[in-house]
Scaffold this active site. Structure first.
Site, PDB file in Angstrom:
ATOM      1  CG  ASP A   1      -1.707  -1.323   1.288  1.00  0.00           C
ATOM      2  OD1 ASP A   1      -2.472  -1.573   0.347  1.00  0.00           O
ATOM      3  OD2 ASP A   1      -1.528  -2.097   2.249  1.00  0.00           O
TER       4      ASP A   1
ATOM      5  CG  HIS B   1      -3.845  -5.104   3.124  1.00  0.00           C
ATOM      6  ND1 HIS B   1      -3.251  -4.338   2.155  1.00  0.00           N
ATOM      7  CD2 HIS B   1      -4.305  -6.210   2.491  1.00  0.00           C
ATOM      8  CE1 HIS B   1      -3.351  -4.960   0.981  1.00  0.00           C
ATOM      9  NE2 HIS B   1      -3.985  -6.095   1.164  1.00  0.00           N
TER      10      HIS B   1
HETATM   11  P1  NAX Z   1      -3.367 -17.895  -4.184  1.00  0.00           P
HETATM   12  O1  NAX Z   1      -4.794 -18.327  -4.028  1.00  0.00           O
HETATM   13  O2  NAX Z   1      -2.740 -17.940  -5.547  1.00  0.00           O
HETATM   14  O3  NAX Z   1      -2.440 -18.767  -3.216  1.00  0.00           O
HETATM   15  C1  NAX Z   1      -2.796 -19.057  -1.914  1.00  0.00           C
HETATM   16  C2  NAX Z   1      -2.173 -20.403  -1.584  1.00  0.00           C
HETATM   17  O4  NAX Z   1      -2.406 -20.648  -0.202  1.00  0.00           O
HETATM   18  C3  NAX Z   1      -2.781 -21.575  -2.362  1.00  0.00           C
HETATM   19  O5  NAX Z   1      -1.752 -22.312  -3.002  1.00  0.00           O
HETATM   20  C4  NAX Z   1      -3.495 -22.376  -1.281  1.00  0.00           C
HETATM   21  O6  NAX Z   1      -3.477 -23.772  -1.547  1.00  0.00           O
HETATM   22  C5  NAX Z   1      -2.637 -22.020  -0.067  1.00  0.00           C
HETATM   23  N1  NAX Z   1      -3.272 -22.330   1.212  1.00  0.00           N
HETATM   24  C6  NAX Z   1      -4.573 -22.227   1.560  1.00  0.00           C
HETATM   25  N2  NAX Z   1      -4.758 -22.676   2.814  1.00  0.00           N
HETATM   26  C7  NAX Z   1      -3.535 -23.034   3.280  1.00  0.00           C
HETATM   27  C8  NAX Z   1      -3.073 -23.594   4.492  1.00  0.00           C
HETATM   28  N3  NAX Z   1      -3.930 -23.868   5.492  1.00  0.00           N
HETATM   29  N4  NAX Z   1      -1.760 -23.857   4.626  1.00  0.00           N
HETATM   30  C9  NAX Z   1      -0.902 -23.585   3.630  1.00  0.00           C
HETATM   31  N5  NAX Z   1      -1.282 -23.098   2.431  1.00  0.00           N
HETATM   32  C10 NAX Z   1      -2.584 -22.826   2.264  1.00  0.00           C
HETATM   33  O7  NAX Z   1      -3.295 -16.438  -3.562  1.00  0.00           O
HETATM   34  P2  NAX Z   1      -2.158 -15.324  -3.743  1.00  0.00           P
HETATM   35  O8  NAX Z   1      -2.496 -14.476  -4.914  1.00  0.00           O
HETATM   36  O9  NAX Z   1      -0.820 -15.949  -3.677  1.00  0.00           O
HETATM   37  O10 NAX Z   1      -2.463 -14.442  -2.432  1.00  0.00           O
HETATM   38  C11 NAX Z   1      -2.230 -14.984  -1.145  1.00  0.00           C
HETATM   39  C12 NAX Z   1      -2.883 -14.123  -0.072  1.00  0.00           C
HETATM   40  O11 NAX Z   1      -2.272 -12.825  -0.025  1.00  0.00           O
HETATM   41  C13 NAX Z   1      -4.366 -13.862  -0.275  1.00  0.00           C
HETATM   42  O12 NAX Z   1      -5.037 -14.012   0.961  1.00  0.00           O
HETATM   43  C14 NAX Z   1      -4.411 -12.413  -0.719  1.00  0.00           C
HETATM   44  O13 NAX Z   1      -5.663 -11.812  -0.445  1.00  0.00           O
HETATM   45  C15 NAX Z   1      -3.284 -11.843   0.104  1.00  0.00           C
HETATM   46  N6  NAX Z   1      -2.719 -10.532  -0.297  1.00  0.00           N
HETATM   47  C16 NAX Z   1      -2.294  -9.707   0.680  1.00  0.00           C
HETATM   48  C17 NAX Z   1      -1.654  -8.503   0.405  1.00  0.00           C
HETATM   49  C18 NAX Z   1      -1.169  -7.604   1.496  1.00  0.00           C
HETATM   50  O14 NAX Z   1      -0.680  -6.519   1.167  1.00  0.00           O
HETATM   51  N7  NAX Z   1      -1.264  -7.957   2.779  1.00  0.00           N
HETATM   52  C19 NAX Z   1      -1.474  -8.035  -1.000  1.00  0.00           C
HETATM   53  C20 NAX Z   1      -1.583  -9.153  -1.999  1.00  0.00           C
HETATM   54  C21 NAX Z   1      -2.634 -10.188  -1.713  1.00  0.00           C
HETATM   55  O15 NAX Z   1      -3.889  -9.688  -2.083  1.00  0.00           O
END
Ligand code: NAX
Length: 321
Positions: free
Chosen positions: A158, A186
């Site tokens: 951000d 966030h």
């Molecule tokens: P993806 O859906 O591509 O990847 C998430 C991964 O987490 C998947 O491979 C899934 O199998 C895995 N997962 C789910 N449950 C799990 C568990 N219990 N143990 C281990 N792995 C698990 O999402 P991606 O685009 O990589 O984003 C990941 C997260 O970051 C999302 O929640 C997203 O909203 C968040 N973000 C946060 C940001 C921030 O600034 N704080 C910015 C970017 C992003 O939006």
């Protein structure tokens, strides 16, 4: 040789696919020659993680000592120096935000308990998976062994977005913009605050209509804008921000930084929330910058973001022992 164990959760996902290669290309960790990298994802993703491991091996990174992939969180977290918690359950069609918060609360509570059992008090944890600040709160409450300061949530994306949008408005380079603050959650209630921003020691002067009509909403909704144009959520920019976050924690920064940290009454914000505040960061420690001048409209917006975090805290209260 100095080796750190770094664990990334959600390693089969989009952000991790950028993050891993970024970290291994140039380690952001201080005085570290190599890393033992452990990639955690759910059982269903193990095949894809194997393919990812092949790709990592094919890069022949001299920064990589060992790599492990697993669905076993105890094995993944055991003795980690750094844990980057990207894994989270995404929101599915028709799902209420409160259900998403609760599903992830369960995941983060269980992972926190494992971390508390198998990690040392020096482990550092960065929470990225959304709702990042509330997940980080659950993590903090359920890891009594780990000091609160060691758990932070990602707000750097951000802040990077805000700097870049302001630099473009002023026709300046991003590195000329100083003292950008992001307050709060966030989420779309976050408060990008440019009132203290300086360019070459001069306070930035832009029209109020642009601040409230363009700048703040654009930063708040940038994630949605990227999904609209790219058809996918921000991944490379998030990975880049995680890299920056680690780098400043490890090596300090001359800039005002914004990370989500546990509040203890600063700026009249309720204690015990993970909240983005202006920080000065030196190697391995950070301090909230005191006496920042807060414009009255910005103060009202900060209260809205605090209210949202209080609501999230209320939704997950059974996960906060
Ligand atoms: P993806 O859906 O591509 O990847 C998430 C991964 O987490 C998947 O491979 C899934 O199998 C895995 N997962 C789910 N449950 C799990 C568990 N219990 N143990 C281990 N792995 C698990 O999402 P991606 O685009 O990589 O984003 C990941 C997260 O970051 C999302 O929640 C997203 O909203 C968040 N973000 C946060 C940001 C921030 O600034 N704080 C910015 C970017 C992003 O939006």
């Amino acid at each position: 040789m100095s080796i750190k164990k770094v664990t990334i959760t959600g390693a089969a996902g989009n952000i991790a696919y950028s993050l891993i290669f970024r970290i291994l290309s140039k380690l952001p960790f201080k005085a570290t020659d190599k890393i033992n990298l452990t990639l955690l994802d759910i059982e269903l993703s193990q095949k894809s993680l194997t393919g990812l491991r092949f790709e990592i091996e094919d890069c022949a990174f001299s920064t990589l000592n060992k790599i492990a992939i697993t669905a076993d969180s105890e094995k993944a977290f055991d003795d980690s120096d750094y844990i980057i918690m990207v894994g989270a359950k995404p929101r599915s069609k028709g799902m209420e935000r409160s259900d998403l918060i609760l599903d992830n609360a369960g995941i983060f509570k269980s992972q926190a308990e494992t971390i508390n059992n198998v990690c040392s008090s020096s482990t550092k944890i960065i929470v990225v998976g959304n709702p990042a600040n509330t997940n980080a709160l659950i993590l903090n409450y359920n890891t009594p062994k780990i000091p609160n300061e060691n758990v932070t949530s990602l707000m750097k994306l951000d802040q990077n977005r805000a700097k870049s949008i302001l630099a473009s408005k002023l026709d300046k380079q991003v590195e000329e913009i100083h003292q950008m603050i992001i307050w709060g959650n966030h989420s779309t209630t976050q408060v990008p605050d440019l009132y203290n921003c300086k360019v070459k020691s001069l306070i930035v002067d832009v029209e109020e209509s642009w601040i409230y009509g363009t700048f703040i909403p654009k930063v708040q909704k940038r994630g949605g804008e990227i999904i609209e144009f790219r058809g996918l959520s921000s991944a490379a920019s998030a990975a880049s921000a995680i890299y920056d976050h680690i780098n400043i924690l490890e090596n300090g920064s001359d800039e005002w930084e914004s990370l989500g940290i546990m509040t203890s009454g600063e700026y009249d914000i309720t204690e015990g929330l993970m909240f983005s505040l202006p920080l000065s960061i030196s190697e391995n420690s950070y301090k909230v910058i005191p006496d920042v001048n807060i414009n009255s409209k910005i103060a009202d917006l900060i209260k809205l973001s605090e209210k949202e975090l209080l609501k999230e805290r209320d939704i997950v209260k059974q996960y906060l022992p």
